[in-house]
Scaffold this motif. Sequence first.
Motif, PDB file in Angstrom:
ATOM      1  N   SER A 222      23.971 -13.899  -4.477  1.00 37.14           N
ATOM      2  CA  SER A 222      23.745 -15.243  -3.934  1.00 37.14           C
ATOM      3  C   SER A 222      22.278 -15.411  -3.522  1.00 37.14           C
ATOM      4  N   LEU A 223      21.670 -14.323  -3.052  1.00 33.02           N
ATOM      5  CA  LEU A 223      20.270 -14.386  -2.628  1.00 33.02           C
ATOM      6  C   LEU A 223      19.344 -14.491  -3.844  1.00 33.02           C
ATOM      7  N   ARG A 224      19.726 -13.904  -4.944  1.00 31.02           N
ATOM      8  CA  ARG A 224      18.951 -14.028  -6.193  1.00 31.02           C
ATOM      9  C   ARG A 224      19.013 -15.479  -6.686  1.00 31.02           C
ATOM     10  N   HIS A 225      20.188 -16.095  -6.582  1.00 29.25           N
ATOM     11  CA  HIS A 225      20.339 -17.507  -6.937  1.00 29.25           C
ATOM     12  C   HIS A 225      19.531 -18.389  -5.978  1.00 29.25           C
ATOM     13  N   THR A 226      19.523 -18.009  -4.708  1.00 28.39           N
ATOM     14  CA  THR A 226      18.769 -18.771  -3.699  1.00 28.39           C
ATOM     15  C   THR A 226      17.283 -18.761  -4.032  1.00 28.39           C
ATOM     16  N   TYR A 227      16.767 -17.601  -4.398  1.00 23.69           N
ATOM     17  CA  TYR A 227      15.350 -17.435  -4.762  1.00 23.69           C
ATOM     18  C   TYR A 227      15.005 -18.339  -5.954  1.00 23.69           C
ATOM     19  N   ALA A 228      15.846 -18.302  -6.988  1.00 21.19           N
ATOM     20  CA  ALA A 228      15.587 -19.092  -8.197  1.00 21.19           C
ATOM     21  C   ALA A 228      15.616 -20.586  -7.895  1.00 21.19           C
ATOM     22  N   THR A 229      16.621 -21.005  -7.125  1.00 18.34           N
ATOM     23  CA  THR A 229      16.772 -22.426  -6.806  1.00 18.34           C
ATOM     24  C   THR A 229      15.625 -22.925  -5.951  1.00 18.34           C
ATOM     25  N   LYS A 230      15.174 -22.102  -5.001  1.00 21.08           N
ATOM     26  CA  LYS A 230      14.055 -22.484  -4.133  1.00 21.08           C
ATOM     27  C   LYS A 230      12.780 -22.697  -4.960  1.00 21.08           C
ATOM     28  N   LEU A 231      12.512 -21.787  -5.881  1.00 17.69           N
ATOM     29  CA  LEU A 231      11.326 -21.937  -6.737  1.00 17.69           C
ATOM     30  C   LEU A 231      11.424 -23.194  -7.591  1.00 17.69           C
ATOM     31  N   TYR A 232      12.630 -23.479  -8.078  1.00 23.06           N
ATOM     32  CA  TYR A 232      12.831 -24.675  -8.899  1.00 23.06           C
ATOM     33  C   TYR A 232      12.536 -25.939  -8.085  1.00 23.06           C
ATOM     34  N   HIS A 233      13.013 -25.972  -6.844  1.00 26.63           N
ATOM     35  CA  HIS A 233      12.782 -27.136  -5.986  1.00 26.63           C
ATOM     36  C   HIS A 233      11.314 -27.247  -5.549  1.00 26.63           C
ATOM     37  N   LEU A 234      10.592 -26.138  -5.640  1.00 29.51           N
ATOM     38  CA  LEU A 234       9.155 -26.179  -5.353  1.00 29.51           C
ATOM     39  C   LEU A 234       8.359 -26.652  -6.570  1.00 29.51           C
ATOM     40  N   GLY A 235       9.078 -26.938  -7.653  1.00 31.78           N
ATOM     41  CA  GLY A 235       8.432 -27.476  -8.845  1.00 31.78           C
ATOM     42  C   GLY A 235       7.890 -26.446  -9.806  1.00 31.78           C
ATOM     43  N   LYS A 236       8.304 -25.192  -9.667  1.00 30.02           N
ATOM     44  CA  LYS A 236       7.793 -24.145 -10.560  1.00 30.02           C
ATOM     45  C   LYS A 236       8.479 -24.236 -11.926  1.00 30.02           C
ATOM     46  N   PRO A 237       7.746 -23.999 -13.004  1.00 26.13           N
ATOM     47  CA  PRO A 237       8.326 -24.077 -14.353  1.00 26.13           C
ATOM     48  C   PRO A 237       9.449 -23.054 -14.546  1.00 26.13           C
ATOM     49  N   ILE A 238      10.442 -23.441 -15.323  1.00 22.40           N
ATOM     50  CA  ILE A 238      11.573 -22.540 -15.551  1.00 22.40           C
ATOM     51  C   ILE A 238      11.117 -21.253 -16.236  1.00 22.40           C
ATOM     52  N   LEU A 239      10.125 -21.350 -17.123  1.00 21.91           N
ATOM     53  CA  LEU A 239       9.607 -20.148 -17.783  1.00 21.91           C
ATOM     54  C   LEU A 239       9.072 -19.162 -16.755  1.00 21.91           C
ATOM     55  N   MET A 240       8.345 -19.663 -15.750  1.00 26.74           N
ATOM     56  CA  MET A 240       7.790 -18.804 -14.712  1.00 26.74           C
ATOM     57  C   MET A 240       8.913 -18.162 -13.898  1.00 26.74           C
ATOM     58  N   ILE A 241       9.920 -18.965 -13.529  1.00 36.61           N
ATOM     59  CA  ILE A 241      11.056 -18.443 -12.751  1.00 36.61           C
ATOM     60  C   ILE A 241      11.787 -17.372 -13.559  1.00 36.61           C
ATOM     61  N   SER A 242      11.947 -17.610 -14.849  1.00 32.85           N
ATOM     62  CA  SER A 242      12.620 -16.666 -15.736  1.00 32.85           C
ATOM     63  C   SER A 242      11.895 -15.328 -15.770  1.00 32.85           C
ATOM     64  N   ARG A 243      10.554 -15.370 -15.845  1.00 36.56           N
ATOM     65  CA  ARG A 243       9.765 -14.129 -15.864  1.00 36.56           C
ATOM     66  C   ARG A 243       9.894 -13.386 -14.537  1.00 36.56           C
ATOM     67  N   LEU A 244       9.860 -14.128 -13.425  1.00 40.05           N
ATOM     68  CA  LEU A 244       9.961 -13.514 -12.108  1.00 40.05           C
ATOM     69  C   LEU A 244      11.327 -12.857 -11.905  1.00 40.05           C
ATOM     70  N   LEU A 245      12.362 -13.445 -12.496  1.00 41.02           N
ATOM     71  CA  LEU A 245      13.719 -12.907 -12.369  1.00 41.02           C
ATOM     72  C   LEU A 245      14.014 -11.806 -13.384  1.00 41.02           C
ATOM     73  N   ASP A 246      13.067 -11.550 -14.295  1.00 42.72           N
ATOM     74  CA  ASP A 246      13.259 -10.535 -15.334  1.00 42.72           C
ATOM     75  C   ASP A 246      14.424 -10.900 -16.250  1.00 42.72           C
ATOM     76  N   HIS A 247      14.546 -12.188 -16.554  1.00 41.45           N
ATOM     77  CA  HIS A 247      15.613 -12.638 -17.442  1.00 41.45           C
ATOM     78  C   HIS A 247      15.196 -12.510 -18.901  1.00 41.45           C
ATOM     79  N   SER A 248      16.199 -12.399 -19.762  1.00 42.12           N
ATOM     80  CA  SER A 248      15.931 -12.269 -21.196  1.00 42.12           C
ATOM     81  C   SER A 248      15.549 -13.602 -21.824  1.00 42.12           C
ATOM     82  N   SER A 249      15.975 -14.713 -21.188  1.00 41.01           N
ATOM     83  CA  SER A 249      15.653 -16.030 -21.733  1.00 41.01           C
ATOM     84  C   SER A 249      15.745 -17.083 -20.635  1.00 41.01           C
TER      85      SER A 249
END
Length: 273
Positions: A222-249
């Motif tokens: 839930s905290l990993r989801h919280t981190y991603a959602t917070k960055l999204y609401h701060l206007g960060k690009p999804i590509l950047m959030i994806s890299r920070l989360l170490d996602h495959s896509s």
Amino acid sequence: MKISEILELYAEAKKPETFRKVKTAVGRLIGSASSWPEKITLLTVEHKRKKLLEAGTKGQTINTYCASLSGMWNWAQQRGYIDRALLNPFKALDNLPGEPEKDIRDLTDSEVSRLLEVSEGLNHLRWALHIYTGLRWNNIHNLLWSQIDDGFIKLPANVMKSKRPLNLPICENLKIILSENREKAVRDRVFKRRSYPTILKYFRKDCEKAGIERSEELGLHSLRHTYATKLYHLGKPILMISRLLDHSSQRVTEDYLHIKAEEMTEAIAGLSY
């Protein structure tokens, strides 16, 4: 040859963790290691499986038992320890349906603040790392102080799910918390070894202290989801959030972004032609 004798040979041939899983599965689905393979039939295994389900064991757990025992059975047949003419009863069974996936909810800013306020010691540091880095629980649990340097958490490829190295920048709030704890550190490993259920129990207890509703439904993810959602609401690009989360896509990342109905209403409020 009895199952107990086959287990002894299996223990010598396989890694300890593989053998441990098989031994547990024998106890749960066969019942006695002194059994003969000829006595273990599709019917007897199905009966054991039904009993486990009635006792509350999850279907996925029982599937794991069957997979472990099927692997041992194949191994024993290839070496002549079990008659090749005997049916592998564990392989012949259909998998039981798994648990339906539960929605993972994120925490609000207020809930995060209260969680950090009530937590203490290394638990405070642990939750802060989850909230401010979005790292997976195992990367945080196995973190070394030597991996934290020059404003980055530097994780090698062999510890990452993507098998790519990750240099994760540390925000100012986390730098302060890390600095306070680093002064007290007596070893390179940041946290003592604990099982996931134990850490989850600590987390939910702190969530209860913080007055977070439905805390029993929350997990460390839930905290990993919280981190991603917070960055999204701060206007960060999804590509950047994806890299920070170490996602495959980016597609994987989209599942982590919790967009509320009122936000969608607001998004189309000024829509006109």
